[in-house]
Write a protein that holds these residues in place. Structure first.
Motif, PDB file in Angstrom:
ATOM      1  N   THR A   1       0.820  -1.213   0.000  1.00 43.74           N
ATOM      2  CA  THR A   1       0.000   0.000   0.000  1.00 43.74           C
ATOM      3  C   THR A   1       0.861   1.274   0.000  1.00 43.74           C
ATOM      4  N   ARG A   2       2.151   1.098   0.042  1.00 48.36           N
ATOM      5  CA  ARG A   2       3.053   2.257   0.036  1.00 48.36           C
ATOM      6  C   ARG A   2       3.773   2.320  -1.303  1.00 48.36           C
ATOM      7  N   ALA A   3       3.830   3.524  -1.872  1.00 51.14           N
ATOM      8  CA  ALA A   3       4.426   3.682  -3.199  1.00 51.14           C
ATOM      9  C   ALA A   3       5.932   3.420  -3.146  1.00 51.14           C
ATOM     10  N   TYR A   4       6.407   2.708  -4.173  1.00 50.17           N
ATOM     11  CA  TYR A   4       7.829   2.383  -4.283  1.00 50.17           C
ATOM     12  C   TYR A   4       8.350   2.933  -5.613  1.00 50.17           C
ATOM     13  N   TYR A   5       9.450   3.627  -5.508  1.00 47.80           N
ATOM     14  CA  TYR A   5      10.069   4.192  -6.710  1.00 47.80           C
ATOM     15  C   TYR A   5      11.503   3.663  -6.829  1.00 47.80           C
ATOM     16  N   ASN A   6      11.852   3.230  -7.981  1.00 50.78           N
ATOM     17  CA  ASN A   6      13.228   2.821  -8.268  1.00 50.78           C
ATOM     18  C   ASN A   6      13.589   3.366  -9.657  1.00 50.78           C
ATOM     19  N   PRO A   7      13.995   4.651  -9.734  1.00 52.10           N
ATOM     20  CA  PRO A   7      14.244   5.259 -11.047  1.00 52.10           C
ATOM     21  C   PRO A   7      15.473   4.658 -11.714  1.00 52.10           C
ATOM     22  N   GLU A   8      15.545   4.870 -13.015  1.00 55.71           N
ATOM     23  CA  GLU A   8      16.657   4.397 -13.820  1.00 55.71           C
ATOM     24  C   GLU A   8      17.262   5.564 -14.583  1.00 55.71           C
ATOM     25  N   ALA A   9      18.584   5.475 -14.783  1.00 57.62           N
ATOM     26  CA  ALA A   9      19.232   6.444 -15.657  1.00 57.62           C
ATOM     27  C   ALA A   9      18.769   6.213 -17.086  1.00 57.62           C
ATOM     28  N   SER A  10      18.932   7.234 -17.901  1.00 58.49           N
ATOM     29  CA  SER A  10      18.509   7.128 -19.294  1.00 58.49           C
ATOM     30  C   SER A  10      19.243   5.994 -20.001  1.00 58.49           C
ATOM     31  N   ILE A  11      18.524   5.283 -20.852  1.00 58.77           N
ATOM     32  CA  ILE A  11      19.138   4.227 -21.651  1.00 58.77           C
ATOM     33  C   ILE A  11      20.288   4.787 -22.481  1.00 58.77           C
ATOM     34  N   ALA A  12      20.134   5.998 -22.979  1.00 59.97           N
ATOM     35  CA  ALA A  12      21.194   6.616 -23.775  1.00 59.97           C
ATOM     36  C   ALA A  12      22.465   6.807 -22.960  1.00 59.97           C
ATOM     37  N   LEU A  13      22.305   7.116 -21.653  1.00 60.78           N
ATOM     38  CA  LEU A  13      23.470   7.243 -20.784  1.00 60.78           C
ATOM     39  C   LEU A  13      24.101   5.881 -20.524  1.00 60.78           C
ATOM     40  N   LYS A  14      23.260   4.862 -20.347  1.00 60.51           N
ATOM     41  CA  LYS A  14      23.789   3.522 -20.106  1.00 60.51           C
ATOM     42  C   LYS A  14      24.616   3.033 -21.291  1.00 60.51           C
ATOM     43  N   LEU A  15      24.217   3.435 -22.486  1.00 58.68           N
ATOM     44  CA  LEU A  15      24.981   3.049 -23.663  1.00 58.68           C
ATOM     45  C   LEU A  15      26.378   3.669 -23.663  1.00 58.68           C
ATOM     46  N   ALA A  16      26.516   4.805 -22.999  1.00 58.95           N
ATOM     47  CA  ALA A  16      27.813   5.481 -22.946  1.00 58.95           C
ATOM     48  C   ALA A  16      28.643   5.060 -21.748  1.00 58.95           C
ATOM     49  N   GLU A  17      28.063   4.249 -20.849  1.00 54.22           N
ATOM     50  CA  GLU A  17      28.768   3.874 -19.631  1.00 54.22           C
ATOM     51  C   GLU A  17      29.979   3.010 -19.953  1.00 54.22           C
ATOM     52  N   GLY A  18      31.053   3.218 -19.171  1.00 61.87           N
ATOM     53  CA  GLY A  18      32.275   2.438 -19.346  1.00 61.87           C
ATOM     54  C   GLY A  18      33.454   3.298 -19.767  1.00 61.87           C
ATOM     55  N   ARG A  19      34.567   2.644 -20.112  1.00 60.83           N
ATOM     56  CA  ARG A  19      35.797   3.325 -20.498  1.00 60.83           C
ATOM     57  C   ARG A  19      35.961   3.314 -22.011  1.00 60.83           C
ATOM     58  N   ARG A  20      36.446   4.448 -22.517  1.00 59.50           N
ATOM     59  CA  ARG A  20      36.722   4.542 -23.949  1.00 59.50           C
ATOM     60  C   ARG A  20      37.982   5.373 -24.167  1.00 59.50           C
ATOM     61  N   LEU A  21      38.728   4.977 -25.180  1.00 59.35           N
ATOM     62  CA  LEU A  21      39.955   5.691 -25.545  1.00 59.35           C
ATOM     63  C   LEU A  21      39.658   6.580 -26.739  1.00 59.35           C
ATOM     64  N   TYR A  22      40.062   7.857 -26.633  1.00 63.99           N
ATOM     65  CA  TYR A  22      39.820   8.829 -27.695  1.00 63.99           C
ATOM     66  C   TYR A  22      41.161   9.283 -28.275  1.00 63.99           C
ATOM     67  N   SER A  23      41.237   9.284 -29.580  1.00 62.56           N
ATOM     68  CA  SER A  23      42.390   9.813 -30.309  1.00 62.56           C
ATOM     69  C   SER A  23      41.859  10.903 -31.232  1.00 62.56           C
ATOM     70  N   VAL A  24      42.173  12.168 -30.908  1.00 65.81           N
ATOM     71  CA  VAL A  24      41.518  13.304 -31.564  1.00 65.81           C
ATOM     72  C   VAL A  24      42.571  14.260 -32.126  1.00 65.81           C
ATOM     73  N   ILE A  25      42.413  14.618 -33.382  1.00 65.23           N
ATOM     74  CA  ILE A  25      43.253  15.632 -34.008  1.00 65.23           C
ATOM     75  C   ILE A  25      42.358  16.796 -34.417  1.00 65.23           C
ATOM     76  N   GLY A  26      42.857  18.025 -34.271  1.00 60.09           N
ATOM     77  CA  GLY A  26      42.018  19.167 -34.596  1.00 60.09           C
ATOM     78  C   GLY A  26      42.797  20.457 -34.716  1.00 60.09           C
ATOM     79  N   TYR A  27      42.070  21.527 -34.940  1.00 61.13           N
ATOM     80  CA  TYR A  27      42.697  22.838 -35.065  1.00 61.13           C
ATOM     81  C   TYR A  27      41.683  23.926 -34.724  1.00 61.13           C
ATOM     82  N   ASP A  28      42.208  25.092 -34.354  1.00 59.21           N
ATOM     83  CA  ASP A  28      41.422  26.314 -34.159  1.00 59.21           C
ATOM     84  C   ASP A  28      41.952  27.374 -35.108  1.00 59.21           C
ATOM     85  N   LEU A  29      41.045  28.060 -35.751  1.00 61.13           N
ATOM     86  CA  LEU A  29      41.395  29.205 -36.593  1.00 61.13           C
ATOM     87  C   LEU A  29      40.768  30.430 -35.936  1.00 61.13           C
TER      88      LEU A  29
END
Length: 843
Positions: free
Chosen positions: A584-612
């Motif tokens: 009889t008591r409300a229970y809430y167990n929210p979840e993070a966005s699925i889109a965030l879960k897809l990004a969860e974990g470690r990733r290596l980035y190799s980025v080249i760029g420039y500013d003008l």
């Protein structure tokens, strides 16, 4: 009879005087007049000396054995002995044929101390004076030292300071020297008045000069102290300001500082003659050097006909033309401006005259005063070397470059004739100053909470002109460490090469439910393409870790759906209740966005760029006129786990509307797209921050996950555009030297097209999941999830807009800004934030 007696007495007196003169011995005295000058010196005896050897004293005597004694020689010897500083008294007498030199030695200083000094420590005062332990004490030295200490206090603004030297006698002809100091109160500049100014108000001109008025922040600054040298420099700042704003006839008539001793304050009055406002008339180029085409130099002209006269642009045009001619092989060509004033039309027509200069060569460049900075660091700021053609324009440019380095307190460049008529020697005199900086910071912002940071910077590492910076920051939601090294002359060219290492930690718990940790490093190379256009290339390799707090990633989404008649609660499909849960008591167990879960974990980035970057702003710190533009491009995928291309562009235009009222227009935009087989994770996309549109929270607008029972996470977008219109103005009745300004603003922006939100085959903890765009919005504000999806997001690509007012403060703690913004175009699911405050500190 009377006359006969008087005549007899006179004759008798003359007879007695004659006998006395004939019988007087050599070297004797007659009627108190010494005849020692007639004697020959047989020996020299020294008396009274205790530390100084007899032979040392004799070496300063111009009279020597075998010479006749003379008053001139004795006077010269006494003067020479006094000038040694070793003696307080000297007497020369003849004793028979012996010249007796009687001396009284100056005492030796045992200890030098200071009493009553708090502003300056003992070691600072000791370095200023000439009297030092184990040195000889002289009255002149004590007087000079007293004046030096007084001058030091006056430079610090203590004009009522007094210094009284005390000499305490000790045994063995030694003394202690005590300087009793009464520092007095700080003598500040109470008021700076201008007479004769019409184009610029007093407050506007006070912003131009470096001397400031006393205010409640005076305890944090020294610019309110009267300094004659600073006042001289201020006159040049005023001249430069007027000359680049059209007032070619401007002059400072007088600059007077009056000290009110009763109020212990200076009152400065600067009288100016502005003259009329000029514009550029006709602008032309004439060449009197064979084979030089005037048309080829027109592209270097920065002074445009009809524009307000600007002496700074004239100088830059001279430099660019001179460099272009030198590159074309005309080393001795000189460019000079010829102005033709039209007083009635108030225009100045300019003709840049190119002519063959005198064939003079630089024979030698002498560098003096650099005790720490290497010679090559100074020489590389010259566009010519020894043996090259001499050019005064390039010499002036080198001086400005050296001053811009901020390695030196003063830079003076002079020239003198060389070994031949066509040879010139250049002398560079520099006075070095500290180049290390320790910065402590603290502040508060509505996005990051309370912040504290510390950084150590050395701009002239080991005198090589290199820069090293180590910085760290810690806040309620963020932590960072940065280490960077820059070589401004890589490979002997004007290429600024650098290497960086960094660590970043950030909690995104205000509108998203994840933490980000980044560790990596990078290389960069920057260079100037033109006077106003520069380019920075870079490569970065870093690892990013996204963490979602448990239980927001356990896959068990629970939220009440309905209530039965008996009071028990029904939950969403897939919900697993705890075993002891009261039905009889409300229970809430929210979840993070699925889109965030897809990004969860470690990733290596190799980025080249420039500013003008393009900038012709009149000031980077507080611009009032000009344009700033920046285009950035980054490509990820040269190795690593991510493949995307990102481009961003920004443009800002400043224009003075009226006296101290400045208008600003700003446009920004960006896009990121995946390439290869990779999609763009939402943590790599753009978010609708309060920096883009004020009146909204950080990540408070734009696409959002509205899955029922979820966290309503912001999920960003791959495309954004934003615009700002702002008017900055002085706040009425608030002195301008306090650094306060007001602003009115209007912001607008759009953010759309979220990154990767999953697909039917996506596997996540707790089962498969993916987001589709919501079919609608429920009454409770959640999204209507399509039948084929696990969750949904909203992306209506609608424009958000706000208006508001700001208070800006150029404080001693760094730039502070408070914004009060009201959203006028918004969506129901947006997160609003009326008040926004940001702060930083450097002291």
């Amino acid at each position: 009879m009377v006359w006969t007696v008087r005549k007899t007495k006179l004759a008798l007196a003359l007879f007695i005087l004659t006998l006395a003169m004939l019988g007087a011995p050599a070297g004797g005295q007659l009627l108190g007049v010494s005849t020692a000058h007639a004697q020959t010196i047989r020996s020299i005896a020294v008396e009274g000396n205790r530390r100084v050897e007899d032979d040392t004293v004799r070496s300063y005597i111009s009279l020597q054995p075998g010479q006749a004694y003379s008053e001139a020689g004795a006077s010269e010897s006494i003067r020479t002995l006094f000038n040694t500083g070793l003696f307080s008294d000297v007497r020369l007498t003849m004793r028979g044929s012996t010249l007796v030199v009687n001396v009284e030695e100056n005492p030796i200083i045992n200890i030098v101390s200071f009493e009553g000094n708090e502003k300056f420590k003992d070691d600072v005062l000791t370095s200023e004076i000439e009297s030092q332990p184990r040195s000889v004490l002289t009255r002149a030295k004590i007087q000079n030292d007293t004046q030096r200490v007084l001058q030091l206090y006056r430079r610090a603004g203590r004009f009522d300071a007094t210094v009284e030297p005390k000499v305490i006698d000790l045994p063995d002809n030694r003394v202690n020297v005590v300087f009793e100091v009464q520092e007095g109160r700080k003598t500040s500049v109470s008021r700076i008045n201008f007479i004769g100014n019409k184009a610029f108000s007093d407050s506007a001109l006070r912003d131009v000069i470096s001397t400031s008025e006393k205010n409640w922040l005076s305890w944090l600054k020294t610019s309110d102290i009267y300094d004659p040298e600073r006042l001289d420099a201020d006159q040049e700042l005023l001249r430069t300001h007027y000359m680049k704003n059209g007032y070619a006839d401007f002059q400072v008539v007088s600059a007077v500082a009056e000290l009110d001793r009763e109020r212990n304050a200076f009152f400065i009055t600067i009288t100016v003659d502005e003259g009329p406002l000029y514009r550029f008339g006709n602008v032309d180029v004439e060449a009197y050097v064979p084979d030089v085409d005037p048309q080829s130099l027109r592209g270097e002209i920065l002074t445009k006909s009809g524009a307000v006269y600007n002496a700074e642009l004239v100088d830059k045009t001279l430099e660019q033309m001179t460099l272009e001619l030198a590159k074309s092989g005309y080393a001795f060509a000189q460019v000079r401006p010829r102005g033709d004033r039209d007083y009635s039309a108030q225009t100045i027509s300019l003709t840049y005259v190119v002519e063959e200069g005198a064939r003079a060569y630089v024979e030698r460049i002498n560098i003096r005063g650099n005790t720490r900075t290497l010679d090559r660091v100074i020489r590389r700021e010259f566009d010519f070397a020894e043996g090259d053609a001499y050019n005064v324009v390039l010499l002036d440019r080198a001086k400005r470059r050296l001053e811009a380095l901020r390695y030196f307190k003063t830079v003076n460049i002079t020239r003198e004739p060389g070994s031949a008529p066509d040879r010139i020697v250049i002398n560079v005199e520099v006075e070095e100053q500290p180049t290390g900086e320790l910065s402590l910071g603290g502040g508060y912002s509505t996005s990051d909470g309370f912040l504290a940071d510390v950084s150590i910077t050395e701009r002239n590492l080991l005198g090589r002109g290199q820069q090293l910076r180590v910085a760290g920051a810690m806040g309620e939601r963020t932590q960072s460490v940065d280490v960077s090294f820059t070589e401004p002359y890589f490979l002997g060219r004007r290429l600024a090469a650098g290497i960086d290492g960094f660590y970043r930690y950030r909690e995104y718990d205000d509108n998203s439910t994840y933490e980000s940790k980044t560790v990596g490093g990078g290389l960069r190379l920057g260079f100037q393409l033109t006077e106003n256009l520069s380019m920075i290339t870079r490569y970065r390799l870093y690892q990013n870790e996204i963490t979602i707090e448990h239980p927001l990633d356990d896959g068990n989404l629970c939220y009440p759906v309905s209530t039965n008649a008996d009071g028990t609660i029904n939950y969403n499909a897939g919900c697993t209740l705890p075993g002891d849960q009261d039905p009889t008591r409300a229970y809430y167990n929210p979840e993070a966005s699925i889109a965030l879960k897809l990004a969860e974990g470690r990733r290596l980035y190799s980025v080249i760029g420039y500013d003008l970057v393009y900038s012709d702003l009149d000031s980077m710190a507080r611009p009032t006129r000009g344009f700033y533009g920046k285009f950035s491009n980054d490509i990820a995928g040269l190795g690593g786990d991510a493949e995307w291309v990102k481009a961003e562009i920004e443009g800002r235009y400043y224009h003075p509307i009226h006296n101290q009222i400045v208008g600003m227009l700003k446009l920004r935009g960006g896009v990121i797209e995946g390439w290869g087989d990779d999609d763009v994770l939402i943590t790599d996309t753009f978010f609708g921050t309060s920096n883009l549109v004020r009146g909204f929270g950080n990540s408070g607008w734009g696409p959002r996950d509205l899955t029922p029972g979820g966290q309503r996470d912001a999920i960003g977008g791959t495309v954004y555009a934003a615009a700002t219109a702002e008017v900055q103005f002085p706040i009425p009745f608030v002195p301008s030297d306090l650094g306060f300004r007001g602003a009115l603003f209007a912001d607008a922006g759009v953010l759309t097209r979220p990154g990767f939100t999953g697909n039917p085959t996506t596997g996540l903890p707790g089962g498969a999941g993916y987001l589709l765009e919501c079919e609608g919005i429920n009454a409770d504000g959640s999204g209507v999830v399509p039948a084929a999806a696990t969750g949904c997001y909203v992306d209506d690509a609608s424009i958000r807009a706000s208006v508001g007012v700001s208070v800006l403060w150029d404080s001693p703690f760094g730039p502070l800004r408070a914004d009060v913004g009201y959203a006028v175009l918004k969506e129901d699911y947006d997160d609003e934030q009326v008040f926004r405050f940001g702060a930083g500190k450097q002291f």
